[in-house]
Design an enzyme around this catalytic site. Structure first.
Site, PDB file in Angstrom:
ATOM      1  N   PHE A 183      -2.691  -0.660  -0.286  1.00  0.00           N
ATOM      2  CA  PHE A 183      -4.417  -1.581   0.362  1.00  0.00           C
ATOM      3  C   PHE A 183      -5.723  -1.977  -0.634  1.00  0.00           C
ATOM      4  CE2 PHE A 183      -7.879  -2.202   3.519  1.00  0.00           C
ATOM      5  CZ  PHE A 183      -7.333  -2.736   4.579  1.00  0.00           C
ATOM      6  N   SER A 185      -7.907  -2.136  -1.228  1.00  0.00           N
ATOM      7  CA  SER A 185      -9.952  -1.000  -0.991  1.00  0.00           C
ATOM      8  C   SER A 185      -8.738   0.355  -1.701  1.00  0.00           C
ATOM      9  CB  SER A 185     -10.375  -0.641   0.109  1.00  0.00           C
ATOM     10  OG  SER A 185      -9.424  -0.182   0.854  1.00  0.00           O
ATOM     11  N   LYS A 186      -7.563   0.317  -1.918  1.00  0.00           N
ATOM     12  CA  LYS A 186      -7.521   1.960  -2.330  1.00  0.00           C
ATOM     13  C   LYS A 186      -7.307   2.180  -4.086  1.00  0.00           C
ATOM     14  CE  LYS A 186      -5.048   3.252   1.336  1.00  0.00           C
ATOM     15  NZ  LYS A 186      -5.817   4.432   2.477  1.00  0.00           N
ATOM     16  N   PRO A 187      -7.241   3.212  -4.272  1.00  0.00           N
ATOM     17  CA  PRO A 187      -7.837   3.655  -5.818  1.00  0.00           C
ATOM     18  C   PRO A 187      -6.780   2.626  -6.646  1.00  0.00           C
ATOM     19  CG  PRO A 187      -7.699   6.095  -4.532  1.00  0.00           C
ATOM     20  CD  PRO A 187      -7.497   4.861  -4.047  1.00  0.00           C
ATOM     21  N   LEU A 188      -5.420   2.611  -6.410  1.00  0.00           N
ATOM     22  CA  LEU A 188      -4.617   1.058  -7.063  1.00  0.00           C
ATOM     23  C   LEU A 188      -3.897   0.955  -5.840  1.00  0.00           C
ATOM     24  CD1 LEU A 188      -3.643   0.739  -9.272  1.00  0.00           C
ATOM     25  CD2 LEU A 188      -0.469   1.787  -8.440  1.00  0.00           C
TER      26      LEU A 188
END
Length: 365
Positions: A183, A185-188
């Site tokens: 998604f 906004s995830k870190p990746l």
């Protein structure tokens, strides 16, 4: 003062040339479904995590569904998990006709308490699904030991922890199967929905690859019922453009998270990173009294906040039939009333972070 909770635009500016080139490559070859970038991404993800198989899928929620389908989980089965998580974790258990069995959290890490798992195991238990919340892995040595004793598979819900490490091993490489989310906004993160499943088990990998393609093992031949769970080629291409600098972003998150902890440890309950662990700080979460008033004061100061998660799963209307009212999981319920996440991303500069901290201290004063 105007502060971004997550700054995806800054990341895009930093990687614009590489991202644009990768997108253009897909536009040029036109293989939008299961194009070559998908297999390339899977290879890179497997190498990064240190497992044999990574299977790109459409999103983190579908990744959980595919993992459980590969294990044959269905009606009449029970799956042990935490009530302090996003709805998807329990939702996919229920969608398959199984029953989520919640155990309370360890209040220090906010993750599933391994000491409570064994008492929740019954003859109907088919799997354990710990969530690596806020970017730090759950206690997998303890969880895996209980699982091995009872012959149960473990699925790590690593939607928030991709890039973290647990005692020298990478998140997504510490359990029977792991799932993660890309998604935005995830870190990746990609630029839409995306996810992946991970395993060292060749047979489970084969099943998961089949399931994500409508259960087919070759074109128009379907040995099992599956679903449409593919990751788009464009999203795979975007992730490939981000991977070369992902390690630098993980390091930046660790530095920013450690600085937050040092600056706020005297005024709020801050994250505790277990010895031997690293966190990717998918969220930087603290606990406060009078959360609504604190959030209102921060909003007035231009500091955005979020709550992950305000209602534990046992109190969600969708799970009312489980008859686990308030008080059933006191530690998860207490955390849900107190947690609050602050702006967190790898491009957060010290001056902005200082302004956030100052606003938090004023709000808590």
């Amino acid at each position: 003062m105007s502060i971004n909770f997550i700054d995806l635009k800054a990341q895009y500016r930093h990687l614009k040339a590489d991202i644009d080139a990768r997108i253009q490559g897909v536009l040029d070859h036109g293989q939008y479904i299961m194009g070559p970038e998908v297999a390339e991404l899977e290879g890179e993800l497997a190498r990064l995590v240190g497992v044999k198989h990574a299977i790109g899928v459409s999103d983190g929620t579908t990744a959980l569904q595919i993992a459980m389908m590969a294990l044959g989980i269905g009606p009449g089965d029970e799956v042990i998990t935490t009530p302090f998580t996003f709805i998807a974790t329990g939702e996919m258990i229920a969608l398959l006709g199984a029953t989520p069995v919640f155990v309370d959290i360890d209040p220090v890490s906010w993750n599933m308490d391994p000491a409570l798992i064994e008492a929740a195991i019954t003859p109907r238990t088919r799997a354990i699904v710990p969530v690596s919340l806020y970017g730090q892995c759950a206690d997998f040595d303890a969880i895996n030991a209980v699982a091995a004793k009872h012959g149960l598979p473990v699925i790590e819900d690593a939607a928030q922890s991709f890039g973290a490490t647990y005692r020298g091993r990478h998140s997504c490489g510490v359990s029977t199967i792991a799932t993660t989310s890309f998604f935005p906004s995830k870190p990746l993160g990609c630029y839409g929905d995306g996810g992946a499943c991970f395993t060292d088990d060749d047979e489970l990998a084969r099943k998961m690859r089949q399931i994500r393609l409508h259960g087919q093992d070759r074109r128009y031949h379907h040995p099992v019922i599956g679903l449409n769970g593919r990751i788009d080629t464009l999203q795979a291409a975007i992730l490939l453009a981000k991977l070369p600098t992902f390690g630098d972003e993980v390091a930046a998150r660790a530095r920013i998270g450690a600085r937050y902890i040092e600056l706020l440890k005297d005024v709020a309950r801050v994250p505790v990173i277990a010895e031997g662990n690293t966190s990717v700080f998918a969220q930087f979460t603290i606990e406060v009294d009078n959360r609504e008033a604190v959030q209102a004061a921060l909003k007035e100061a231009g500091v955005p906040t979020a709550v992950h998660y305000p209602v534990p799963l046992n109190l969600q209307p969708a799970f009312a039939h489980l008859n686990q009212p308030e008080g059933s999981f006191p530690l998860a319920e207490a955390a849900s009333r107190r947690v609050m996440s602050l702006p967190m991303h790898p491009f957060l500069d010290e001056a902005t972070q200082d302004a956030i901290v100052a606003a938090v201290k004023r709000a808590l004063g």
